[in-house]
Scaffold this motif. Structure first.
Motif, PDB file in Angstrom:
ATOM      1  N   VAL A  48      25.249   3.480  -2.176  1.00 27.29           N
ATOM      2  CA  VAL A  48      24.349   2.122  -2.570  1.00 27.29           C
ATOM      3  C   VAL A  48      25.067   1.409  -3.649  1.00 27.29           C
ATOM      4  N   LEU A  49      26.073   2.153  -4.364  1.00 27.09           N
ATOM      5  CA  LEU A  49      26.752   1.495  -5.424  1.00 27.09           C
ATOM      6  C   LEU A  49      27.577   0.307  -4.555  1.00 27.09           C
ATOM      7  N   ASP A  50      28.471   0.905  -3.613  1.00 31.04           N
ATOM      8  CA  ASP A  50      29.518   0.330  -2.762  1.00 31.04           C
ATOM      9  C   ASP A  50      28.797  -1.002  -2.131  1.00 31.04           C
ATOM     10  N   TRP A  51      27.545  -0.878  -1.846  1.00 28.53           N
ATOM     11  CA  TRP A  51      26.891  -2.286  -1.067  1.00 28.53           C
ATOM     12  C   TRP A  51      26.790  -3.448  -2.051  1.00 28.53           C
ATOM     13  N   PHE A  52      26.920  -3.036  -3.366  1.00 25.68           N
ATOM     14  CA  PHE A  52      26.561  -4.162  -4.253  1.00 25.68           C
ATOM     15  C   PHE A  52      28.096  -4.724  -4.804  1.00 25.68           C
ATOM     16  N   ALA A  53      28.201  -5.794  -4.891  1.00 20.11           N
ATOM     17  CA  ALA A  53      29.395  -6.591  -5.513  1.00 20.11           C
ATOM     18  C   ALA A  53      29.631  -5.876  -6.825  1.00 20.11           C
ATOM     19  N   GLU A  54      30.906  -6.122  -7.290  1.00 22.62           N
ATOM     20  CA  GLU A  54      31.224  -5.528  -8.824  1.00 22.62           C
ATOM     21  C   GLU A  54      30.198  -6.144  -9.795  1.00 22.62           C
ATOM     22  N   ASP A  55      29.825  -7.466  -9.719  1.00 21.53           N
ATOM     23  CA  ASP A  55      29.245  -8.453 -10.683  1.00 21.53           C
ATOM     24  C   ASP A  55      27.612  -8.621 -10.195  1.00 21.53           C
ATOM     25  N   ALA A  56      27.298  -7.867  -9.117  1.00 14.22           N
ATOM     26  CA  ALA A  56      26.012  -8.110  -8.693  1.00 14.22           C
ATOM     27  C   ALA A  56      24.976  -7.959  -9.776  1.00 14.22           C
ATOM     28  N   VAL A  57      23.546  -8.949  -9.471  1.00 19.80           N
ATOM     29  CA  VAL A  57      22.694  -8.832 -10.100  1.00 19.80           C
ATOM     30  C   VAL A  57      21.181  -8.299  -9.363  1.00 19.80           C
TER      31      VAL A  57
ATOM     32  N   GLY B 227      22.853 -17.443   7.440  1.00 23.41           N
ATOM     33  CA  GLY B 227      24.261 -17.664   6.628  1.00 23.41           C
ATOM     34  C   GLY B 227      24.484 -16.345   5.937  1.00 23.41           C
ATOM     35  N   ASP B 228      24.621 -16.436   4.486  1.00 20.82           N
ATOM     36  CA  ASP B 228      24.864 -15.410   3.629  1.00 20.82           C
ATOM     37  C   ASP B 228      23.916 -14.574   2.841  1.00 20.82           C
ATOM     38  N   ARG B 229      22.590 -14.912   3.270  1.00 21.69           N
ATOM     39  CA  ARG B 229      21.195 -14.520   2.806  1.00 21.69           C
ATOM     40  C   ARG B 229      20.535 -13.622   3.947  1.00 21.69           C
ATOM     41  N   ALA B 230      19.828 -12.634   3.620  1.00 25.34           N
ATOM     42  CA  ALA B 230      18.958 -11.861   4.297  1.00 25.34           C
ATOM     43  C   ALA B 230      17.669 -11.645   3.588  1.00 25.34           C
TER      44      ALA B 230
ATOM     45  N   GLY C 161       4.087  -1.923   0.893  1.00 22.53           N
ATOM     46  CA  GLY C 161       4.899  -2.789   1.372  1.00 22.53           C
ATOM     47  C   GLY C 161       5.906  -3.525   0.269  1.00 22.53           C
ATOM     48  N   PHE C 162       6.888  -3.967   0.968  1.00 18.27           N
ATOM     49  CA  PHE C 162       7.908  -4.552  -0.148  1.00 18.27           C
ATOM     50  C   PHE C 162       8.471  -5.767   0.638  1.00 18.27           C
ATOM     51  N   ALA C 163       9.187  -6.629   0.040  1.00 20.92           N
ATOM     52  CA  ALA C 163      10.136  -7.865   0.672  1.00 20.92           C
ATOM     53  C   ALA C 163      11.272  -7.675  -0.181  1.00 20.92           C
ATOM     54  N   ASP C 164      12.373  -7.906   0.250  1.00 19.54           N
ATOM     55  CA  ASP C 164      13.709  -7.948  -0.540  1.00 19.54           C
ATOM     56  C   ASP C 164      14.568  -9.218   0.033  1.00 19.54           C
ATOM     57  N   PHE C 165      15.063  -9.858  -1.110  1.00 17.14           N
ATOM     58  CA  PHE C 165      15.843 -11.211  -0.615  1.00 17.14           C
ATOM     59  C   PHE C 165      17.142 -10.979  -1.145  1.00 17.14           C
ATOM     60  N   ILE C 166      18.234 -11.093  -0.314  1.00 13.84           N
ATOM     61  CA  ILE C 166      19.495 -10.544  -0.731  1.00 13.84           C
ATOM     62  C   ILE C 166      20.544 -11.964  -0.396  1.00 13.84           C
TER      63      ILE C 166
ATOM     64  N   GLU D 218      23.412 -10.719  -5.024  1.00 17.56           N
ATOM     65  CA  GLU D 218      22.096 -10.791  -5.503  1.00 17.56           C
ATOM     66  C   GLU D 218      20.943 -10.101  -4.885  1.00 17.56           C
ATOM     67  N   ARG D 219      20.131  -9.261  -5.490  1.00 15.22           N
ATOM     68  CA  ARG D 219      18.969  -8.995  -4.664  1.00 15.22           C
ATOM     69  C   ARG D 219      17.741  -8.935  -5.417  1.00 15.22           C
ATOM     70  N   ARG D 220      16.488  -9.531  -4.869  1.00 19.33           N
ATOM     71  CA  ARG D 220      15.302  -9.483  -5.498  1.00 19.33           C
ATOM     72  C   ARG D 220      14.402  -8.889  -4.775  1.00 19.33           C
TER      73      ARG D 220
END
Length: 117
Positions: free
Chosen positions: A22-31, A70-73, A92-97, A107-109
């Protein structure tokens, strides 16, 4: 970089309780923006959340839609699991990455149908 595979792999890592993955999936400075929490910034805050503060004990994500542009999911799905207090949750959930150039999440919301997790 296959962002569809990266996105699906994140949910597999979470469901397998693979904190390193999980942590490796995130960039070092991710929010990470999640309802009910202050924005989590960087690996240390993400590790504190996923390793301790997260209300979920175990469960599984079902991904109904994953859209890459592009760079978004954008992800829509369901989560079924057990919270740390022993209660069960199904929602249910929704994520924007937004992904960084190296394929890690910058970034993940997250959004949920109910204010439970």
């Amino acid at each position: 970089m296959d962002l569809l595979a990266q996105t699906r792999n994140y949910y597999r890592s979470v469901d397998a309780d693979d904190l390193a993955g999980v942590l490796d999936w995130f960039a070092e400075d991710a929010v990470y923006h999640r309802p009910g929490y202050a924005p989590m910034r960087g690996r240390a805050e993400l590790q504190a959340f996923y390793g301790e503060a997260r209300m979920i004990d175990s469960g599984a994500h079902t991904l109904d839609e994953v859209l890459i542009d592009g760079d978004r999911a954008a992800v829509r799905g369901r989560f079924d699991g057990t919270l740390k207090d022993g209660s069960t949750v199904s929602m249910g959930f929704a994520d924007f990455i937004r992904y960084a150039a190296d394929g890690r999440a910058a970034e993940r919301r997250s959004y949920f149908e109910i204010p439970a997790v």
